[in-house]
Design a protein around this motif. Sequence first.
Motif, mmCIF file in Angstrom:
data_model
loop_
_atom_site.group_PDB
_atom_site.id
_atom_site.type_symbol
_atom_site.label_atom_id
_atom_site.label_comp_id
_atom_site.label_asym_id
_atom_site.label_seq_id
_atom_site.Cartn_x
_atom_site.Cartn_y
_atom_site.Cartn_z
ATOM 1 N N ARG A 198 -2.503 20.058 -3.991
ATOM 2 C CA ARG A 198 -2.564 19.359 -2.686
ATOM 3 C C ARG A 198 -3.543 18.138 -2.950
ATOM 4 N NH1 ARG A 198 -5.764 18.700 1.800
ATOM 5 N NH2 ARG A 198 -4.519 18.301 3.812
ATOM 6 N N THR A 199 -2.887 16.862 -2.650
ATOM 7 C CA THR A 199 -3.578 15.637 -2.772
ATOM 8 C C THR A 199 -3.144 14.722 -1.467
ATOM 9 O OG1 THR A 199 -3.820 15.531 -5.336
ATOM 10 C CG2 THR A 199 -3.953 13.519 -3.939
ATOM 11 N N VAL A 200 -3.951 14.539 -0.759
ATOM 12 C CA VAL A 200 -3.778 13.593 0.371
ATOM 13 C C VAL A 200 -4.495 12.264 0.464
ATOM 14 C CG1 VAL A 200 -3.848 13.672 3.117
ATOM 15 C CG2 VAL A 200 -3.511 15.678 1.895
ATOM 16 N N PRO A 237 -0.629 18.211 -9.453
ATOM 17 C CA PRO A 237 -1.662 19.204 -9.794
ATOM 18 C C PRO A 237 -2.987 18.622 -9.390
ATOM 19 C CG PRO A 237 -1.021 17.300 -11.296
ATOM 20 C CD PRO A 237 0.045 17.369 -10.399
ATOM 21 N N GLY A 238 -3.255 17.505 -8.585
ATOM 22 C CA GLY A 238 -4.442 17.211 -7.895
ATOM 23 C C GLY A 238 -5.329 16.181 -8.988
ATOM 24 N N ILE A 239 -6.250 15.674 -8.416
ATOM 25 C CA ILE A 239 -7.050 14.711 -9.008
ATOM 26 C C ILE A 239 -8.418 15.474 -9.391
ATOM 27 C CG2 ILE A 239 -8.281 12.472 -8.998
ATOM 28 C CD1 ILE A 239 -6.413 11.662 -6.665
ATOM 29 N N VAL A 267 0.992 -1.143 -0.084
ATOM 30 C CA VAL A 267 -0.010 -0.198 -0.091
ATOM 31 C C VAL A 267 1.000 1.251 0.063
ATOM 32 C CG1 VAL A 267 -1.789 1.232 1.287
ATOM 33 C CG2 VAL A 267 -1.813 -1.264 1.115
ATOM 34 N N TRP A 268 1.928 1.332 0.897
ATOM 35 C CA TRP A 268 2.651 2.610 0.691
ATOM 36 C C TRP A 268 3.496 2.585 -0.391
ATOM 37 C CZ3 TRP A 268 0.048 3.527 4.649
ATOM 38 C CH2 TRP A 268 0.135 2.997 5.912
ATOM 39 N N THR A 269 3.845 1.544 -0.899
ATOM 40 C CA THR A 269 4.473 1.571 -2.219
ATOM 41 C C THR A 269 3.473 2.372 -3.424
ATOM 42 O OG1 THR A 269 5.974 -0.230 -1.742
ATOM 43 C CG2 THR A 269 5.521 0.358 -4.124
ATOM 44 N N ASN A 270 2.409 1.997 -3.401
ATOM 45 C CA ASN A 270 1.471 2.326 -4.488
ATOM 46 C C ASN A 270 1.076 3.841 -4.331
ATOM 47 O OD1 ASN A 270 0.955 -0.195 -5.648
ATOM 48 N ND2 ASN A 270 -0.758 -0.863 -4.454
ATOM 49 N N LEU A 271 1.002 4.306 -2.959
ATOM 50 C CA LEU A 271 0.584 5.483 -2.649
ATOM 51 C C LEU A 271 1.615 6.365 -2.948
ATOM 52 C CD1 LEU A 271 -1.588 5.160 0.547
ATOM 53 C CD2 LEU A 271 -2.203 5.331 -1.758
ATOM 54 N N ILE A 272 2.890 6.227 -2.494
ATOM 55 C CA ILE A 272 4.146 6.923 -2.664
ATOM 56 C C ILE A 272 4.719 6.987 -3.999
ATOM 57 C CG2 ILE A 272 6.489 7.225 -1.898
ATOM 58 C CD1 ILE A 272 6.056 6.029 0.836
ATOM 59 N N ASP A 273 4.581 5.703 -4.662
ATOM 60 C CA ASP A 273 4.849 6.031 -6.070
ATOM 61 C C ASP A 273 3.836 6.787 -7.016
ATOM 62 O OD1 ASP A 273 6.303 5.247 -8.321
ATOM 63 O OD2 ASP A 273 4.941 3.573 -8.879
ATOM 64 N N ASN A 274 2.581 6.711 -6.673
ATOM 65 C CA ASN A 274 1.636 7.785 -7.453
ATOM 66 C C ASN A 274 1.844 9.052 -6.958
ATOM 67 O OD1 ASN A 274 0.301 5.584 -8.318
ATOM 68 N ND2 ASN A 274 -1.393 5.335 -6.979
ATOM 69 N N ALA A 275 2.159 9.467 -5.810
ATOM 70 C CA ALA A 275 2.516 10.821 -5.508
ATOM 71 C C ALA A 275 3.686 11.203 -6.164
ATOM 72 C CB ALA A 275 2.750 10.815 -3.884
ATOM 73 N N LEU A 276 4.631 10.486 -6.346
ATOM 74 C CA LEU A 276 6.049 10.951 -7.098
ATOM 75 C C LEU A 276 5.769 11.041 -8.362
ATOM 76 C CD1 LEU A 276 8.567 8.536 -5.110
ATOM 77 C CD2 LEU A 276 8.451 10.900 -4.874
ATOM 78 N N GLN A 277 4.917 10.296 -9.060
ATOM 79 C CA GLN A 277 4.680 10.303 -10.344
ATOM 80 C C GLN A 277 3.844 11.814 -10.504
ATOM 81 O OE1 GLN A 277 3.066 6.949 -12.557
ATOM 82 N NE2 GLN A 277 4.185 5.619 -11.287
ATOM 83 N N ASP A 314 -9.785 2.044 6.862
ATOM 84 C CA ASP A 314 -10.345 2.873 5.848
ATOM 85 C C ASP A 314 -9.141 3.502 5.089
ATOM 86 O OD1 ASP A 314 -12.427 4.147 4.407
ATOM 87 O OD2 ASP A 314 -12.237 5.907 5.748
ATOM 88 N N LEU A 315 -9.477 3.717 3.778
ATOM 89 C CA LEU A 315 -8.545 4.527 2.843
ATOM 90 C C LEU A 315 -9.481 5.570 2.205
ATOM 91 C CD1 LEU A 315 -6.079 5.021 1.359
ATOM 92 C CD2 LEU A 315 -6.308 3.065 -0.176
ATOM 93 N N SER A 316 -8.884 6.654 2.115
ATOM 94 C CA SER A 316 -9.851 7.867 1.599
ATOM 95 C C SER A 316 -8.770 8.988 0.609
ATOM 96 C CB SER A 316 -10.655 8.575 2.594
ATOM 97 O OG SER A 316 -9.938 9.143 3.646
ATOM 98 N N VAL A 317 -9.479 9.565 0.218
ATOM 99 C CA VAL A 317 -8.675 10.793 -0.739
ATOM 100 C C VAL A 317 -9.282 12.077 -0.547
ATOM 101 C CG1 VAL A 317 -9.463 10.069 -2.689
ATOM 102 C CG2 VAL A 317 -7.513 11.392 -2.655
ATOM 103 N N GLU A 318 -8.327 13.055 -0.566
ATOM 104 C CA GLU A 318 -8.877 14.646 -0.603
ATOM 105 C C GLU A 318 -8.086 15.282 -1.518
ATOM 106 O OE1 GLU A 318 -8.814 16.655 3.029
ATOM 107 O OE2 GLU A 318 -10.156 15.333 3.981
ATOM 108 N N SER A 319 -8.445 16.015 -2.574
ATOM 109 C CA SER A 319 -7.538 16.343 -3.508
ATOM 110 C C SER A 319 -8.096 17.905 -4.083
ATOM 111 C CB SER A 319 -7.609 15.470 -4.797
ATOM 112 O OG SER A 319 -6.573 16.075 -5.759
#
Length: 478
Positions: free
Chosen positions: A465-467, A414-416, A376-386, A456-461
């Motif tokens: 700023r994307t979290v 740039p956000g989602i 999970v950390w890999t997917n989230l961090i990799d997506n953030a770096l991209q 739970d996994l959620s997102v704000e964007s």
Amino acid sequence: MTDEVPERLPCNIDELRTLFLFEKLSDEQLQWLCDRGAVQRYDAGLVFSEGEEATCFFVLLEGTIALSRLVGADDIETTRTDQRGAYAGAWRAFLREDDVGRGYNASMRAITPARFFTLSADDFTELMRQWFPMALHLLEGLFYGSQRTQEVIGQRERLLALGSLSAGLTHELNNPAAAAVRATASLRDRVAGMRHKLAKIAGGKWDRAMLATLIEQQERAVEQLAKAPELTPLDAADREDELTEWLDAHGVTSGYAIAPTFVQAGIDGDWLDRVVEISGPEMLDGSLQWLYYTLESETLMSEIEDSTTRISTLVSAAKQYSQMDRAPYQVLDIHELLDSTLVMLTGKVADGVHVVKDYDRSLPDVPVYGAELNQVWTNLIDNALQAMDGNGTLTIRTQHVEDNAIVEIADTGPGIPAENLRRIFEPFFTTKPVGQGTGLGLDISWRIIVNRHHGDLSVESEPGRTVFRVCLPLAGAT
């Protein structure tokens, strides 16, 4: 299901015919439904609970209902409706139990008193197999085909991630390994030179006291090297010029070559004057060459130590990341998992990316599936770096909120877009160009957090700023 026995009412085929679900059925089929099923009235409250054995198929005739799913200790409402014909319960009973399980996949509550047409799971299965054989094959094909596709592409997604991490790890290991090899080769030359110069010194006009004094000066030089302040390139160049002039003036061979090493050790003209007093002008060149080889050897040994330490750190991080030789489910420090993932992704962190770690060290260890959580950390961090494309700030924050561990991974990309935000965790949905994403990274992450850990996994964007916010119950996946 609630212990209270619901009120049973007469079943009317004319009423069933008004529902979109049954409007195409014949009178015989509608009568079959009335004979096998029942109309029941429920007071406001719980109708059935998530995880209970799925024994009934419910169709709403009147009232308002709400469906909810458990996320950790919280019951999250997912749907609320008063539409006649809305259905819930054992609607997947016609599929094999091994594939869908025996339990309700959500809880249902009657918000107001409600009437339902109910049919047992066994009768619903018989209905589907006898009345809609072609539709049944299509639905099974859709379900199992999607399931197999998701498994295959999910495996591919994990292999691609593993390949990318392996390439990055290999690159990171190669640099310190190559540095250690180069330093070892240079060290061999320096040690040989030191032996040669020592032989000349020993064969010169030295008594024991003078040699002991020079060796004492050698030890001081080594100590001074370890404590020497780091100079700016401009200051270092000025001091090297001064030392080179001093060495040339005193007839020292290759002064320009040994001056940088002396400057790195914090040695100046006054220090060298003391060496002249010890060795005398005749033995000065050999003495300084010997001290030079000593300092070079120390510097190279430090470089080898740093390189091998870096290799050991990378191997330790890889072992932590893969959770090799560890039980799948255990109590772990979330920060260690995050740090090992960052180490594994070091090769993807561009020079223009600033990494901020805002850790709440009061956060207790959490019972988790370590290797899966690292995915999970890999997917989230990799997506953030991209998303940041080489420039921005990656922030990893942990918090202790009530009975949960909170991990936030934020980027300044740039956000989602709003139209994509609600679909971001859907399988096969991706905002990346064709060939660059399978659309399963976030789906897999959601399943690991929600289904596996009951979190739970959620997102704000928004632009800049994307979290992604991960909530893990401290009690574990109970």
